[in-house]
Design a protein around this motif. Structure first.
Motif, PDB file in Angstrom:
ATOM      1  N   ARG A  24       4.510  11.252   0.304  1.00 34.35           N
ATOM      2  CA  ARG A  24       5.801  11.888   0.179  1.00 34.35           C
ATOM      3  C   ARG A  24       7.014  10.816   1.023  1.00 34.35           C
ATOM      4  NH1 ARG A  24       2.562  16.048   1.163  1.00 34.35           N
ATOM      5  NH2 ARG A  24       3.341  16.214   3.217  1.00 34.35           N
ATOM      6  N   LEU A  25       7.965  11.190   0.956  1.00 32.54           N
ATOM      7  CA  LEU A  25       9.081  10.408   1.378  1.00 32.54           C
ATOM      8  C   LEU A  25       9.250  10.639   3.191  1.00 32.54           C
ATOM      9  CD1 LEU A  25      11.339   8.256   1.233  1.00 32.54           C
ATOM     10  CD2 LEU A  25      12.982  10.349   0.883  1.00 32.54           C
ATOM     11  N   ALA A  26       8.875  11.710   3.669  1.00 29.49           N
ATOM     12  CA  ALA A  26       8.875  12.343   4.832  1.00 29.49           C
ATOM     13  C   ALA A  26       7.561  11.579   5.544  1.00 29.49           C
ATOM     14  CB  ALA A  26       8.494  13.600   5.040  1.00 29.49           C
ATOM     15  N   ASP A  27       6.408  11.381   4.821  1.00 27.01           N
ATOM     16  CA  ASP A  27       5.320  10.565   5.229  1.00 27.01           C
ATOM     17  C   ASP A  27       5.839   9.054   5.480  1.00 27.01           C
ATOM     18  OD1 ASP A  27       3.959  12.945   5.217  1.00 27.01           O
ATOM     19  OD2 ASP A  27       3.065  12.713   3.334  1.00 27.01           O
ATOM     20  N   LEU A  28       6.491   8.495   4.557  1.00 24.95           N
ATOM     21  CA  LEU A  28       6.969   7.075   4.505  1.00 24.95           C
ATOM     22  C   LEU A  28       7.713   7.057   5.892  1.00 24.95           C
ATOM     23  CD1 LEU A  28       7.206   4.379   3.120  1.00 24.95           C
ATOM     24  CD2 LEU A  28       8.882   5.364   1.956  1.00 24.95           C
ATOM     25  N   LEU A  29       8.668   7.588   6.159  1.00 23.88           N
ATOM     26  CA  LEU A  29       9.639   7.670   7.272  1.00 23.88           C
ATOM     27  C   LEU A  29       8.728   7.702   8.569  1.00 23.88           C
ATOM     28  CD1 LEU A  29      12.792   9.809   5.865  1.00 23.88           C
ATOM     29  CD2 LEU A  29      12.445   7.183   6.093  1.00 23.88           C
ATOM     30  N   LEU A  30       7.985   8.738   8.373  1.00 31.21           N
ATOM     31  CA  LEU A  30       6.864   8.828   9.756  1.00 31.21           C
ATOM     32  C   LEU A  30       6.064   7.619  10.126  1.00 31.21           C
ATOM     33  CD1 LEU A  30       5.975  10.529  11.856  1.00 31.21           C
ATOM     34  CD2 LEU A  30       4.176  11.525  10.436  1.00 31.21           C
ATOM     35  N   CYS A  31       5.448   7.159   8.800  1.00 32.32           N
ATOM     36  CA  CYS A  31       4.635   5.804   9.061  1.00 32.32           C
ATOM     37  C   CYS A  31       5.688   4.654   9.474  1.00 32.32           C
ATOM     38  CB  CYS A  31       3.888   5.657   7.767  1.00 32.32           C
ATOM     39  SG  CYS A  31       2.729   6.633   7.024  1.00 32.32           S
ATOM     40  N   GLY A  32       6.678   4.500   9.008  1.00 31.16           N
ATOM     41  CA  GLY A  32       7.559   3.495   9.326  1.00 31.16           C
ATOM     42  C   GLY A  32       8.300   3.558  10.669  1.00 31.16           C
ATOM     43  N   THR A  33       8.418   4.711  11.145  1.00 29.36           N
ATOM     44  CA  THR A  33       8.930   5.053  12.598  1.00 29.36           C
ATOM     45  C   THR A  33       7.680   4.692  13.521  1.00 29.36           C
ATOM     46  OG1 THR A  33      10.299   6.795  11.602  1.00 29.36           O
ATOM     47  CG2 THR A  33       9.929   6.672  14.207  1.00 29.36           C
ATOM     48  N   PHE A  34       6.685   5.032  13.142  1.00 24.69           N
ATOM     49  CA  PHE A  34       5.441   4.838  14.010  1.00 24.69           C
ATOM     50  C   PHE A  34       5.069   3.448  14.316  1.00 24.69           C
ATOM     51  CE2 PHE A  34       0.904   4.227  14.571  1.00 24.69           C
ATOM     52  CZ  PHE A  34       0.777   4.767  15.761  1.00 24.69           C
ATOM     53  N   LEU A  57       0.808  -1.089   0.152  1.00 26.47           N
ATOM     54  CA  LEU A  57       0.032   0.138  -0.187  1.00 26.47           C
ATOM     55  C   LEU A  57       1.004   1.385  -0.038  1.00 26.47           C
ATOM     56  CD1 LEU A  57      -2.834   1.423   0.079  1.00 26.47           C
ATOM     57  CD2 LEU A  57      -2.658   1.132   2.742  1.00 26.47           C
ATOM     58  N   ILE A  58       1.894   1.167   0.701  1.00 25.85           N
ATOM     59  CA  ILE A  58       2.864   2.292   0.759  1.00 25.85           C
ATOM     60  C   ILE A  58       3.271   2.749  -0.503  1.00 25.85           C
ATOM     61  CG2 ILE A  58       4.862   3.429   1.834  1.00 25.85           C
ATOM     62  CD1 ILE A  58       3.898   2.172   4.629  1.00 25.85           C
ATOM     63  N   TRP A  59       3.992   1.449  -1.151  1.00 24.24           N
ATOM     64  CA  TRP A  59       4.574   1.517  -2.400  1.00 24.24           C
ATOM     65  C   TRP A  59       3.567   1.869  -3.538  1.00 24.24           C
ATOM     66  CZ3 TRP A  59       3.359  -1.051  -6.774  1.00 24.24           C
ATOM     67  CH2 TRP A  59       3.917  -0.956  -7.985  1.00 24.24           C
ATOM     68  N   PHE A  60       2.051   1.635  -3.411  1.00 23.69           N
ATOM     69  CA  PHE A  60       1.317   2.083  -4.365  1.00 23.69           C
ATOM     70  C   PHE A  60       1.122   3.746  -4.107  1.00 23.69           C
ATOM     71  CE2 PHE A  60      -3.186   3.139  -5.405  1.00 23.69           C
ATOM     72  CZ  PHE A  60      -2.990   2.792  -6.909  1.00 23.69           C
ATOM     73  N   ARG A 110       2.529   9.278  -6.394  1.00 27.98           N
ATOM     74  CA  ARG A 110       2.785  10.384  -5.727  1.00 27.98           C
ATOM     75  C   ARG A 110       1.879  11.123  -4.767  1.00 27.98           C
ATOM     76  NH1 ARG A 110       7.393  11.272  -8.181  1.00 27.98           N
ATOM     77  NH2 ARG A 110       7.606  10.566 -10.382  1.00 27.98           N
ATOM     78  N   TYR A 111       0.955  10.270  -4.180  1.00 25.08           N
ATOM     79  CA  TYR A 111       0.175  10.680  -3.083  1.00 25.08           C
ATOM     80  C   TYR A 111       0.877  10.692  -1.610  1.00 25.08           C
ATOM     81  CZ  TYR A 111      -3.996  11.294  -0.298  1.00 25.08           C
ATOM     82  OH  TYR A 111      -4.963  11.674   0.649  1.00 25.08           O
TER      83      TYR A 111
END
Length: 64
Positions: free
Chosen positions: A25-35, A14-17, A22-23
């Motif tokens: 951003r990389l900062a959001d991805l890092l935030l989700c992973g850290t959470f 889902l994150i890859w999709f 382009r919905y």
């Protein structure tokens, strides 16, 4: 353990999709992973695991 691996795979896809369209951003991805990593080390981890087990049991019991 199998359910959590499936959930990790599904959430990763889902994150890859979301990155692909382009919905997200990389900062959001890092935030989700850290959470996610931080959540897995808290007291809430067994509750989340029980919820995932219940949902997977429900979905596994559905017959079409």
């Amino acid at each position: 353990m199998l359910v959590s691996m499936s959930a990790v795979l599904l959430l990763g896809l889902l994150i890859w999709f979301l990155l692909r369209i382009r919905y997200l951003r990389l900062a959001d991805l890092l935030l989700c992973g850290t959470f996610g990593f931080l959540l897995s080390r808290t007291v809430a981890a067994p509750v989340v695991q029980a919820l995932l087990d219940g949902v997977s049991g429900f979905l596994g019991g559905l017959r079409f």
